[in-house]
Design an enzyme around this catalytic site. Sequence first.
Site, PDB file in Angstrom:
ATOM      1  N   SER A 101     -11.550  -0.163 -23.635  1.00 50.42           N
ATOM      2  CA  SER A 101     -10.689   0.998 -23.818  1.00 50.42           C
ATOM      3  C   SER A 101     -10.445   1.300 -25.289  1.00 50.42           C
ATOM      4  CB  SER A 101      -9.375   0.779 -23.064  1.00 50.42           C
ATOM      5  OG  SER A 101      -8.611   1.961 -23.033  1.00 50.42           O
ATOM      6  N   ASP A 243      -9.813   8.594 -24.600  1.00 50.22           N
ATOM      7  CA  ASP A 243     -10.011   7.254 -25.160  1.00 50.22           C
ATOM      8  C   ASP A 243     -11.436   6.800 -24.861  1.00 50.22           C
ATOM      9  OD1 ASP A 243      -9.709   6.830 -22.424  1.00 50.22           O
ATOM     10  OD2 ASP A 243      -8.690   4.914 -22.673  1.00 50.22           O
ATOM     11  N   ASP A 245     -12.951   4.818 -22.732  1.00 55.15           N
ATOM     12  CA  ASP A 245     -13.541   4.788 -21.386  1.00 55.15           C
ATOM     13  C   ASP A 245     -13.113   5.965 -20.521  1.00 55.15           C
ATOM     14  OD1 ASP A 245     -10.909   3.841 -21.036  1.00 55.15           O
ATOM     15  OD2 ASP A 245     -11.474   2.616 -19.316  1.00 55.15           O
ATOM     16  N   ASP A 247     -10.176   7.121 -19.311  1.00 55.67           N
ATOM     17  CA  ASP A 247      -9.100   7.159 -18.320  1.00 55.67           C
ATOM     18  C   ASP A 247      -7.769   7.609 -18.916  1.00 55.67           C
ATOM     19  OD1 ASP A 247      -8.460   4.867 -19.742  1.00 55.67           O
ATOM     20  OD2 ASP A 247      -8.363   3.546 -17.999  1.00 55.67           O
TER      21      ASP A 247
END
Length: 451
Positions: A101, A243, A245, A247
């Site tokens: 992340s 961000d 990834d 999510d």
Amino acid sequence: MRKYFGTDGIRRIANTELTPELVYKVAKAGAYVLSKHTDHTPTILIGRDTRISGTLIESAMVAGFLSYGANVKLLGVIPTPAVAYLTRKLNADASVVISASHNTFEFNGIKYFSNKGMKIPDTIEEEIEEIMDSDKLTDFTAVNDKIGVSEIRTDLLDEYVYFFRKNFEEDFENYEKENFVVAIDTANGATSVVAEKVFAALGIKHYILNNTPNGNDNCGSTHLDVLKKYVVENKCNLGIAYDGDGDRCLAVDENGEEIDGDRLIAIISKYLKEKGKLANNAIVATVMSNLGLKKYAEENGITIKQTKVGDRYVLEEMLKNGYNIGGEQSGHVILLDYNPTGDGILTSLMLIRVMLESNKSASELCKIIKMYPQVLVNAKIDSKKKKDYETDDEIQTEIRKLEEEFSGNGRVLIRPSGTEPLIRVMLEGEDEAYLKEKAENLAQLIEKKLK
């Protein structure tokens, strides 16, 4: 106390701490725990972000899954919420996302999802850890024709694009958006492979920033300065930052002011309430949420439920009581009517929908919530002493003093990080300069006592 998993899966420095050997064990144990009740050969999806270590971790995971006898579909670089969505759509038995992340590029991580496309609960992670550290792994070795097979399915990214077209295209065709322009920062991460496709398909004029899929940091939702400047200089209606990834989503209004997760929850929940679609007239947030979100909810007759930090705990509360919106200040916003995980692109499209339908600017929409100054200071500590602040007399005395000084007009929140050797000191109140001084003093004390 879990040994490997933190608040958001396993997250460590790739290849030295998150070694291929460890990843292999996590995969094999995870395949067993997540598919032990099935009566068929399990299928597991693997997606990853753009970090250089992604293919290394992916290879070790594939080996672990195939060794157990599970079949694998390799999705390639793809946002976390796309993996969650595809897990349900394809009726897979489990899935995993390889990402750290917002952590810097030398880190990587592993996040498991159940067959329902949801992050697995603490109890399942504990069961996986138990298997990893036992002698049982050798019992779960497939032989002969029982060994699993893998296939590359990067084409499934198009299914995720269709998900947005299905839910937004018809409405967006009817909105007046000729003069509406969005700047999008994909953080050089997983959304870099899909965001432009989605916005182009929906006919939204846009500029793309940081769209090289190299896992580079200093951009995206944790570094908004470049986006703020770009939005103002290019007279955009909105800036969006994802961000690594995909999510999470934060936004920037037309004046370059940040719109955090609490503001996003307020804006979207008000829209849902007006449409009669706010389930049980409630929102879910964490203890880190701004006092302003609580007051917004009270002023608008909305119930607010608070959980401990972590989007998995937000989701658990939502599922338990039938709520359909919740999230974190950091930009994890879960819209359960669409997807059972935070989805940055989905969140941004909901914000754009509200703007276009109401014909209001982002700054106008933000007026429904007054934010109180919050100061967050990290104390670097020995990772083995994360809980010691609870029993240290000097630290507890200082916390009580601060709470008495606030007298109900502010609060003190101390929270150990689930992924790093840090204790986060958060103070909230009216005077930002005062909060900063007190937070730094308390963080210094914690560092001194727990290093």
